[in-house]
Write an enzyme that holds these catalytic residues in place. Structure first.
Site, PDB file in Angstrom:
ATOM      1  N   ARG A   1      30.265   3.288 -42.911  1.00 20.31           N
ATOM      2  CA  ARG A   1      31.751   3.818 -42.896  1.00 20.31           C
ATOM      3  C   ARG A   1      32.588   2.808 -43.725  1.00 20.31           C
ATOM      4  O   ARG A   1      32.350   1.516 -43.822  1.00 20.31           O
ATOM      5  CB  ARG A   1      32.258   3.969 -41.210  1.00 20.31           C
TER       6      ARG A   1
ATOM      7  N   LYS B   1      17.266  -0.890 -41.314  1.00 17.93           N
ATOM      8  CA  LYS B   1      16.587   0.077 -42.176  1.00 17.93           C
ATOM      9  C   LYS B   1      16.201  -0.296 -43.569  1.00 17.93           C
ATOM     10  O   LYS B   1      15.186  -0.116 -44.126  1.00 17.93           O
ATOM     11  CB  LYS B   1      17.346   1.597 -42.264  1.00 17.93           C
TER      12      LYS B   1
HETATM   13  C1  26W Z   1      37.941   6.822 -32.262  1.00 15.01           C
HETATM   14  C2  26W Z   1      37.206   5.767 -31.534  1.00 15.01           C
HETATM   15  C3  26W Z   1      36.037   4.966 -32.482  1.00 15.01           C
HETATM   16  C4  26W Z   1      36.092   4.136 -33.308  1.00 15.01           C
HETATM   17  C5  26W Z   1      34.840   3.621 -33.808  1.00 15.01           C
HETATM   18  C6  26W Z   1      34.800   5.838 -32.282  1.00 15.01           C
HETATM   19  C7  26W Z   1      33.750   5.369 -32.976  1.00 15.01           C
HETATM   20  C8  26W Z   1      33.691   4.406 -33.749  1.00 15.01           C
HETATM   21  C9  26W Z   1      32.553   3.859 -34.371  1.00 15.01           C
HETATM   22  C10 26W Z   1      32.067   5.103 -35.394  1.00 15.01           C
HETATM   23  C11 26W Z   1      31.603   3.344 -33.432  1.00 15.01           C
HETATM   24  C12 26W Z   1      30.499   2.643 -34.295  1.00 15.01           C
HETATM   25  O1  26W Z   1      29.569   3.458 -34.815  1.00 15.01           O
HETATM   26  N1  26W Z   1      30.083   1.667 -33.777  1.00 15.01           N
HETATM   27  C13 26W Z   1      28.717   0.938 -34.574  1.00 15.01           C
HETATM   28  O2  26W Z   1      27.823   0.796 -33.639  1.00 15.01           O
HETATM   29  C14 26W Z   1      26.632   0.558 -34.061  1.00 15.01           C
HETATM   30  C15 26W Z   1      25.530   0.953 -32.984  1.00 15.01           C
HETATM   31  O3  26W Z   1      25.839  -0.008 -32.088  1.00 15.01           O
HETATM   32  C16 26W Z   1      26.566  -0.880 -34.438  1.00 15.01           C
HETATM   33  O4  26W Z   1      25.359  -0.953 -34.919  1.00 15.01           O
HETATM   34  C17 26W Z   1      27.886  -1.170 -35.291  1.00 15.01           C
HETATM   35  O5  26W Z   1      27.836  -2.475 -35.588  1.00 15.01           O
HETATM   36  C18 26W Z   1      28.887  -0.526 -34.840  1.00 15.01           C
HETATM   37  O6  26W Z   1      30.102  -0.534 -35.798  1.00 15.01           O
END
Ligand code: 26W
Length: 825
Positions: A554, A665
């Site tokens: 992202r 990965k």
């Molecule tokens: C809208 C609220 C919100 C904000 C951020 C929803 C979702 C997110 C991200 C997409 C959350 C996310 O993907 N976090 C990631 O989770 C992974 C799995 O644990 C970690 O490896 C990453 O460090 C973390 O950023």
């Protein structure tokens, strides 16, 4: 009628001829197409349906076994499931690759081409969603009876394209060609109430009079594990109106209002992450979260009650995992269902709830920890607000007793202050309502205790633990990287596919020159393929001989794609200044989506593309530096980039990346990491050894200290001429002559408010990149270290992570890895 009357004719197939027949059968009788006039999509649908047939009896057997043995079940609630494409993995898991390839050849179709026409189910955003998908794979592989529960978004995450270097967003219509894996379950339907008010009946019982009811309707996708021995279910909910049209309005000719409530209902499962900066957006988001959580809880209670009577047994018979705070409302909803629907007392319900739920936290960033204003929350979920206030009272009593000196304002779930924390704190709710709370790497779990959950940790010591993330080796090595997987199988056998730690058997081969050459040949094959794709999609010719330097994730300021492109600019200037020098040639690959409302992230995409335009067309530079931003990052694109990577960029500001999973990965596929001591990088470093990873930059502790003592990025910039020249170039329009001020905001940010410590880490990053150059130039040594990376990251398997959850959180048995070793022989 005896039981045999129900036995269906077997559809299990092993030979190519049978496979051919099954595919044609599906094409004709299920897709309804004449083979003579079928297009690629039709063949893809037919093949998927054929594979789904192969799963069904295994799936039913798995379900039957779970019921018969009354096994403890796991329910994984997640707003995101980034499953991507399922076809290749399913075929490989079932061991059917040979017959499928042959059958398609007989039919004059190309297997790879058919695989590519399956839509990528982008029901997620990033690592959190992909983790959920890897965990489903592992739970099936380990034979844990499990359901994933989420939302069947009609439009998943947007499709990204580039418009003159700017991100453009279009709806992702992944369902347009039908999702052939799923089974619609029109009979599995639940009522989801919203709004209204709470009153009391004659007996004094609280009664919620909702003002609106929406239906949740189930769609099931079977998820097979390795060898297909166990098949679990991903159950996704679609929102449906209780009443399709309002006939009275319709008959009056008012067609719009006749459909209005239907549109309002269906909006709930329309898109992932609606823009929640507006009140309407927030409202929709809260409704989405409650919608899928309530449907899932009603469903699992129904399943439980079909074979059990006593709801107090719930924690023995199931574990419910909350994937981040998005389903945190489960705490109040499970209480409500137990108390209001099933007549259990509040205290008992609270105990059952806590013993059943557990919560995974995926980020420390305060802005990502959800909170809802009391006004919004009370309007949408009035009964839940009452229940949460009740929980809060119990919780505050516990807190006061446990920690006399604690500031109770900081630990309460419903905060009445006027500051930022105003409202219902969902992270707190999830924490208080769970028996275990886990971070996703060792560092992240530590930081949870020191920062956002410091006070709650003091009240509930021992509740927080770390379970370091993992990735499934089936998808992220065996199926996405055929050249390397085949080499490994030939060299050390196949055990690692089901037991990734067995991949350490390849370590001695790092010293074998013949093996190194074959390892390089595998990487080379993957790089050639990716180079061809880059040429085809971007019109950019790149050489597979150069270092493929990859940052795919992202777009976010904390991940610091900006630091990477600034280093590219510095390198570009250095090459131009001394074109004759012996530079190590590189291709910098970027891919990632920016949240539609995140202007800075979008500006960074534009900067990358503007720099790419200048660099890629500069004849002086040639192959020594090329930059490629590949649009529309998703699971399938990751499956093509990762096998081709030499260098993995994991350069987040220390303390901000909870774990990372791309780092795992990439290392598994033989890329060396350049990274900060953040998230799981710390543990990767411990395992691969300091000599086989390039670590740089501030530590989390140093960053925290700077935040306290203050950090003057302007002074840093002034004292570093290269950094200064890079920022001057960006800020004065060297890369955007048509609009010189375009990137002013970026330079201002770094100069006056460098929250992500880009300037602070720049010099160390630059130095380390030059060390990487020198290392890459020594081909044999680089290969040796790449092999050691592959050999030493077996621990980062999602199977290991799931065993940890099973043991530490869920109380579920799993077979030992040796069970798989025996099966493989
Ligand atoms: C809208 C609220 C919100 C904000 C951020 C929803 C979702 C997110 C991200 C997409 C959350 C996310 O993907 N976090 C990631 O989770 C992974 C799995 O644990 C970690 O490896 C990453 O460090 C973390 O950023």
């Amino acid at each position: 009628m005896d039981a045999n009357s129900f036995a269906p004719p077997s559809r299990r197939i092993s030979g190519a001829e049978d496979m051919r027949r099954l595919i044609v059968d599906k094409l004709v009788y299920s897709v309804g197409k004449d083979p003579e006039h079928s297009v690629r999509q039709d063949w893809s649908a037919a093949l998927i349906l054929a594979m789904r047939d192969q799963l069904v009896d295994r799936w039913m057997a798995s379900t039957r076994k779970a019921y018969e043995q009354d096994q403890k079940r796991v329910y994984y609630l997640s707003m995101e499931f980034l499953i991507g494409r399922l076809l290749r993995d399913t075929v490989i898991n079932l061991g059917l690759e040979e017959p499928v390839r042959e059958a398609l050849t007989m039919l004059g179709r190309d297997y790879e081409e058919i695989l590519r026409s399956e839509p990528d189910a982008a029901l997620g955003n990033g690592g959190l969603g992909r983790l959920a998908a890897c965990f489903l794979d592992s739970m099936s592989t380990l034979g844990i009876p499990a359901h994933g529960y989420g939302i069947r978004y009609e439009n998943g995450l947007f499709r990204q394209s580039l418009d003159d270097g700017w991100q453009a967003e279009e709806p992702e219509d992944w369902l347009n060609t039908g999702h052939n894996w799923e089974f619609e379950r029109p009979e599995v339907v639940y009522q989801i109430p919203f709004g209204g008010s709470v009153g009391e009946d004659a007996s004094g019982k609280r009664v919620w009079q909702a003002s609106e009811v929406i239906l949740a309707s189930a769609f099931d996708t079977p998820i097979a594990g390795w060898r297909g021995n166990h098949v679990n279910t991903l159950r996704l909910w679609a929102a449906r109106p209780a009443k399709r049209i309002d006939l009275a309005s319709f008959n009056r000719g008012d067609y719009m209002s006749a459909m209005a409530s239907a549109v309002r209902a269906e909006t709930i499962s329309r898109v992932l992450y609606p823009d929640d900066t507006t009140d309407e957006g927030k409202n929709l988001r809260l409704r989405q979260e409650f919608f899928f959580t309530s449907a899932s809880l009603q469903d699992l209670l129904r399943r439980f009650l079909s074979t059990h009577k006593d709801l107090r047994q719930l924690p023995e018979k199931m574990a419910i995992q909350l994937n981040d705070t998005h389903p945190a409302i489960a705490v109040a909803e499970l209480m409500r269902l137990l108390v209001d629907t099933h007549g259990i007392g509040m205290d008992a319900a609270y105990q059952i709830t806590r013993n059943t739920l557990s919560y995974t936290n995926h980020t420390l960033m305060p802005e990502a920890l959800e909170r809802w204003s009391l006004t919004l929350f009370g309007a949408v979920l009035p009964r839940h607000l009452e229940i949460i206030r009740w929980i809060d009272e119990q919780h505050l009593r516990t807190a006061a007793a446990a920690q006399r000196s604690l500031d109770l304002e900081r630990v309460r779930i419903v905060d009445h202050g006027n500051g930022n924390g105003h409202g219902v704190r969902m992270g707190h709710l999830a924490f208080v309502g769970s028996h275990r709370v886990n971070g996703v790497s060792a560092l992240h779990a530590d930081l949870m205790k020191q920062t956002v959950f410091k006070d709650l940790d003091a009240v509930y010591p021992g509740r927080i633990l770390g379970v370091t993330n993992g990735v499934t080796p089936r998808r992220w090595l065996h199926s996405c990287n055929k050249p390397l997987s085949s080499l490994l199988i030939e060299t050390i056998g196949e055990a690692w596919v089901a037991d990734l730690e067995a991949i350490d058997a390849v370590e001695p081969f790092a010293d074998d020159a013949g093996f190194r050459e074959r390892f390089r040949a595998a990487k080379r094959e993957n790089k050639e393929k990716l180079a061809a794709e880059i040429q085809q999609r971007l019109g950019l010719k790149v050489s597979p001989d150069v270092m493929f330097d990859v940052q795919i994730k992202r777009m976010h300021e904390y991940k610091r794609q900006l630091l990477n492109i600034m280093e590219a600019i510095a390198y570009y200037f250095a090459i131009r200044a001394e074109p004759e020098k012996d530079w190590t040639p590189r291709l910098k690959i970027f891919a990632g989506k920016a949240a539609p409302g995140y202007q800075m992230a979008k500006l960074i995409i534009k900067l990358i593309n503007d720099v790419a335009r200048a660099v890629n067309s500069d004849a002086v530079v040639g192959d020594r530096l090329k930059i490629a931003f590949i649009p529309n990052y998703n699971v399938s694109l990751a499956e093509r980039i990762i096998p081709a990577a030499d260098l993995s960029e994991q350069i987040s500001t220390a303390g901000m990346e909870a774990s990372g999973t791309g780092n795992m990965k990439l290392a598994l596929n033989g890329a060396l990491t350049i990274g900060t001591l953040d998230g799981a990088n710390v543990e990767i470093c411990e395992r691969v050894g300091e000599d086989n990873i390039h670590i740089f930059g501030l530590t989390a502790e140093e960053v925290a200290n700077y935040r306290l003592s203050g950090y003057d990025s302007r002074a840093v910039i002034e004292s570093h001429p290269v950094l200064k020249s890079v920022l001057d170039a960006i800020g004065s329009g060297v890369f955007s002559p048509e609009e010189p001020g375009r990137f002013r905001a970026i330079v201002d940010r770094l100069t006056y408010d460098d929250y992500f410590f880009v300037a602070a880490d720049f010099a160390a990053y630059l130095d380390t990149q030059r060390q990487v150059d020198a290392a890459f130039a020594d081909e044999e040594e680089w290969s040796r270290r790449a092999i050691l990376n592959t050999a030493r990251v077996g621990w980062f398997s999602a199977d290991r992570a799931i065993r940890d959850y099973a043991r530490e959180i869920w109380g579920v048995d799993t077979p030992p890895p040796s069970a798989f070793a025996e099966a493989a022989e």
